[in-house]
Design a protein around this motif. Structure first.
Motif, PDB file in Angstrom:
ATOM      1  N   TYR A   1     -13.195   6.143   6.500  1.00 49.22           N
ATOM      2  CA  TYR A   1     -13.002   5.458   5.219  1.00 49.22           C
ATOM      3  C   TYR A   1     -14.017   5.820   4.132  1.00 49.22           C
ATOM      4  CZ  TYR A   1     -10.085   2.449   8.172  1.00 49.22           C
ATOM      5  OH  TYR A   1      -9.134   1.970   9.035  1.00 49.22           O
TER       6      TYR A   1
ATOM      7  N   GLU B   1     -12.617   6.588   0.719  1.00 53.39           N
ATOM      8  CA  GLU B   1     -11.816   5.581   0.016  1.00 53.39           C
ATOM      9  C   GLU B   1     -12.611   5.041  -1.172  1.00 53.39           C
ATOM     10  OE1 GLU B   1      -8.808   4.918   0.620  1.00 53.39           O
ATOM     11  OE2 GLU B   1      -8.410   5.521   2.699  1.00 53.39           O
TER      12      GLU B   1
ATOM     13  N   GLY C   1      -8.893   1.925  -5.238  1.00 56.86           N
ATOM     14  CA  GLY C   1      -7.679   2.371  -4.561  1.00 56.86           C
ATOM     15  C   GLY C   1      -7.317   3.818  -4.802  1.00 56.86           C
TER      16      GLY C   1
ATOM     17  N   GLN D   1     -10.547  -3.935   1.652  1.00 54.57           N
ATOM     18  CA  GLN D   1      -9.930  -3.353   2.838  1.00 54.57           C
ATOM     19  C   GLN D   1     -10.825  -2.303   3.501  1.00 54.57           C
ATOM     20  OE1 GLN D   1      -6.506  -2.100   0.425  1.00 54.57           O
ATOM     21  NE2 GLN D   1      -5.190  -3.286   1.793  1.00 54.57           N
ATOM     22  N   ILE D   2     -11.920  -1.953   2.860  1.00 56.02           N
ATOM     23  CA  ILE D   2     -12.795  -0.874   3.346  1.00 56.02           C
ATOM     24  C   ILE D   2     -13.983  -1.484   4.080  1.00 56.02           C
ATOM     25  CG2 ILE D   2     -14.124   1.159   2.686  1.00 56.02           C
ATOM     26  CD1 ILE D   2     -12.528   1.167   0.038  1.00 56.02           C
TER      27      ILE D   2
ATOM     28  N   LEU E   1      -7.081   2.725   0.065  1.00 53.14           N
ATOM     29  CA  LEU E   1      -7.479   1.328   0.235  1.00 53.14           C
ATOM     30  C   LEU E   1      -8.337   0.861  -0.928  1.00 53.14           C
ATOM     31  CD1 LEU E   1      -8.457   1.370   4.027  1.00 53.14           C
ATOM     32  CD2 LEU E   1      -6.238   0.873   2.997  1.00 53.14           C
ATOM     33  N   LYS E   2      -8.419  -0.481  -1.081  1.00 50.31           N
ATOM     34  CA  LYS E   2      -9.303  -1.073  -2.090  1.00 50.31           C
ATOM     35  C   LYS E   2     -10.494  -1.724  -1.408  1.00 50.31           C
ATOM     36  CE  LYS E   2      -5.894  -1.557  -5.737  1.00 50.31           C
ATOM     37  NZ  LYS E   2      -5.327  -2.403  -6.797  1.00 50.31           N
TER      38      LYS E   2
ATOM     39  N   THR F   1       0.831  -1.217   0.000  1.00 49.18           N
ATOM     40  CA  THR F   1       0.000   0.000   0.000  1.00 49.18           C
ATOM     41  C   THR F   1       0.865   1.266   0.000  1.00 49.18           C
ATOM     42  OG1 THR F   1      -1.756  -1.163   1.188  1.00 49.18           O
ATOM     43  CG2 THR F   1      -1.784   1.234   1.264  1.00 49.18           C
TER      44      THR F   1
END
Length: 739
Positions: free
Chosen positions: A639, A642, A646, A657-658, A653-654, A67
């Motif tokens: 988040y 986000e 990404g 990951q969220i 984040l992708k 990341t």
């Protein structure tokens, strides 16, 4: 006598002693191998468990490396120091230092430390190894005095043309791995190593720095073992490193051998004790009486007739001694028979006592289970009341059906029922004011089926009466309990088809469970007050944060209701939906820390101003972190900017990951922002907004959203428009938490 004694000894030796000795030997050997196998399997399980934990921790750090690497190579003008600082502040619990060495020789490090003039990072293992592998794991010292050991994980960063940009590395705190190691309780002569492909020991619980070549060459599979000098090394491969677990075979063999020998000797001792006791018993109870009887029989061998006596064939004669033996045996048999009968009766009594105790224990255990659930904040009243009813019916033998309801604001609301049709009961609008429950406040009352429905018939209209009767299972007696609580009345009813009704014991059990339900409901009321105070405070902060471009204050309510609608359509439970509705309005709460002149600026923001604006998700941690109640609120605020591809901020984040709550609120926030007038833009129509979200424009792209949410948005966009229009027209307010 001696002949009989020798015969018994011979029989015991041939048919008893030798087979038992052979069985003892067999089982001792089996125990020996079983102990070795169990110890070995335990060690295998240890290393597999440890591999899983270390692999998970390592993969998290590799993902973080990737990341941060993506951020560094995202632009030629990227602020590396800011990236290192932001990453360190967020993950400083695990990281000692974070540094980046670019190809020109520049070394960036955070936190900043004094670097010697003659320091050449290109000679360091973390730099050289990172150029050869996907990532590298080495160890070193975090200070000049070499007192603080760290494990360095590094990765080479290349641009899109595969040209080296530099090497990114984290110094991981050594103590974190030591904590993992302590949970495995290594015994004496057991050691744990983490080594790289060069045989270098990166981590161990001893002072070994290098594994010998024989062991290093044996690490050829993903999992296996190596034996050397009486020691066994189990290893497991984790990417490009090995986890090696060493123990001493001799200790396992010794332990298994001692245990098997102890079992064998125990068997022998027990056998000889049994044989000794058996010998004494035979001499006293069999051999001596037989010889005495044999002497008598020899004296009277002629003209003896055998006859059956109490199931046994006994010799009889005119001799008084033989008759006395027969008479004595008969008396003994009668006595034994009577004793056996008494023992059977006693055994039946014990079984009955055991069954009763077991039932009492089960009731007590279930009661404790319900007490423990009182502190479960995520358990709603429907679930808890249903559980109370089920336990009541389980432990009160007469009970078959039951219901629990709350009477509030002239409304009779059924919460849970067993045996009755809860769907019909919940749909009834029964007025409360006509009923009088004062004669059984905090008390148990027994009433018949006919008496209950005579009261109902007098106080409710015919349609509701018929529906109520249809939903209610026929019974003989009902056991009722009511309790006045804050602003409402709790009513519990337990019914039985048994004409005998309920026992006094059942009434006591019923009241105990009723008190549990009352305690749970009181606790829910108190929690509701606290939650409302919590949220009202946060709601005011959210209104302040949005006040510069949300003059009407409706933005936060529209985002909350639309987010809750999407969560409901995704199939989430009521508790999660309620949290989304309450916490979605706090998505931009971090803006209270953004300078007012930036928030109210109508012109385009400068690069520096935009970077400061992008920090508002991070600022939300100042208000929402440190309290589990605001966990979902923090996820939303941190988040919701986000993007699934990404390209968002603050972390890039992708999707995977969220947190899902942030992905839901993201759609609602963008939809409302496009629909609403702002100082820097005019409002779009619903149709135009849907087109932008589904097809994209110069700022918003479909790739920014979770595909599942995007499909639901497209399918239900008209309903979302109705929610938006309703709140925009009539205003919105966050409702009080409902029990």
């Amino acid at each position: 006598m001696n002949n009989i004694k020798k015969a018994f000894i011979k029989i015991g030796f041939i048919y008893f002693l030798i087979p038992i000795l052979l069985l003892s030997t067999y089982f001792s050997a089996k125990i020996y191998y079983m102990n070795i196998r169990n110890e070995t399997n335990l060690i295998k399980t240890k290393i597999i468990d440890l591999k899983s934990i270390i692999n998970l921790n390592l993969q998290n750090k590799v993902n973080l490396l990737n990341t941060v690497s993506d951020k560094i190579k995202s632009s030629d003008n990227v602020n590396i120091n800011e990236i290192l600082k932001t990453t360190y502040e967020f993950y400083k619990a695990d990281i000692e230092y974070i540094f980046f060495a670019d190809k020109s020789g520049q070394l960036y490090i955070y936190p900043e430390i004094s670097i010697p003039k003659n320091f050449n990072f290109k000679d360091k293992k973390w730099y050289k190894y990172a150029l050869k592998e996907e990532f590298s794991l080495t160890n070193s010292y975090a200070d000049i005095e070499k007192t603080k050991i760290v494990i360095t994980i590094s990765k080479a960063v290349f641009n899109e043309n595969k040209k080296l940009i530099g090497v990114l590395a984290f110094d991981l705190k050594y103590d974190n791995l030591l904590k993992i190691l302590k949970t495995f309780n290594l015994k004496e002569n057991e050691n744990l190593y983490i080594i790289n492909n060069d045989g270098e020991v990166i981590f161990n619980n001893s002072n070994v720095k290098k594994m010998n070549d024989l062991i290093k060459k044996g690490l050829i599979n993903d999992f296996g073992s190596i034996k050397e000098n009486g020691k066994t090394f189990y290893y497991a491969k984790i990417n490009n490193i090995y986890l090696v677990y060493q123990f001493d075979d001799k200790n396992i063999i010794k332990k298994a051998f001692i245990r098997s020998i102890s079992y064998f000797l125990s068997f022998l001792i027990i056998i000889f004790i049994i044989l000794y006791l058996l010998k004494r018993y035979l001499i006293k109870e069999v051999i001596s009486p037989i010889n005495a009887l044999s002497k008598i029989i020899k004296d009277f061998t002629l003209n003896l007739n055998k006859q059956k006596f109490e199931g046994f064939i006994l010799p009889t004669s005119n001799l008084q001694e033989i008759n006395e033996i027969s008479i004595s045996y008969s008396k003994l048999l009668s006595s034994v028979t009577a004793s056996i009968t008494n023992l059977k009766m006693l055994n039946n009594q014990l079984k009955l006592m055991y069954s009763t105790n077991e039932k009492i224990n089960k009731t007590f255990y279930n009661f404790l289970s319900l007490i423990n659930q009182i502190d479960n904040e995520n358990l709603n009243i429907d679930e808890y009341f249903k559980s109370v009813l089920e336990h009541l019916i389980l432990h009160i033998k007469e009970a078959k059906y039951g219901s629990m309801s709350i009477l509030k604001d002239n409304k009779w609301e059924y919460i849970a029922a067993v045996g009755h049709d809860i769907n019909i009961l919940k749909s009834l609008n029964i007025p409360v004011n006509n009923f009088d429950f004062s004669d059984f406040y905090e008390a148990v009352k027994i009433i018949t089926y006919n008496e209950i429905f005579e009261i109902d018939k007098e106080n409710i209209d015919t349609e509701i009466y018929n529906s109520l009767k249809k939903a209610t299972k026929k019974f003989e007696y009902a056991m009722l309990y009511s309790s006045k609580l804050e602003g409402c009345l709790l009513l519990i009813s337990l019914e039985t088809p048994d004409e005998k009704g309920f026992s006094n014991e059942s009434k006591k059990i019923f009241k105990a469970y009723a008190n549990l339900a009352k305690i749970f409901l009181n606790k829910k009321f108190e929690m509701t007050k606290i939650e409302n105070i919590y949220f009202k405070f946060a709601e005011k902060l959210a209104s302040i944060a949005e006040g510069h471009d949300d003059i009407t204050g409706k933005h936060i309510y529209r985002v909350g209701e639309i987010s809750a609608f999407i969560a409901e359509k995704m199939g989430y439970d009521k508790n999660f939906i309620n949290k989304i509705r309450k916490f979605a309005p706090l998505h931009d709460i971090g803006k209270v820390y953004i300078p007012y002149e930036i928030l109210t600026k109508k012109d385009k923001l400068t690069d520096e101003e935009w970077e400061e604006m992008k920090n508002h998700p991070l600022y939300s941690k100042k208000l929402l972190s440190g309290d589990d109640y605001f966990k979902e609120a923090l996820n939303i605020a941190l988040y919701h900017h986000e993007n699934c591809d990404g390209s968002g901020y603050p972390f890039g984040l992708k999707c995977d990951q969220i947190p899902i709550e942030a992905l839901i609120v993201k759609v609602a926030d963008i939809y409302d922002a496009l629909r609403d007038d702002r100082p820097y833009k005019k409002a779009f129509s619903h149709e135009k907004t849907v087109q932008i979200i589904l097809k994209g424009d110069n700022r918003t792209m479909p790739e920014h959203f979770l595909p599942e949410i995007l499909k639901l948005f497209e399918k239900h966009n008209k309903e979302i428009n109705n929610i938006w229009e309703k709140i925009n027209k009539f205003g919105g307010d966050i409702n009080e938490f409902k029990i």
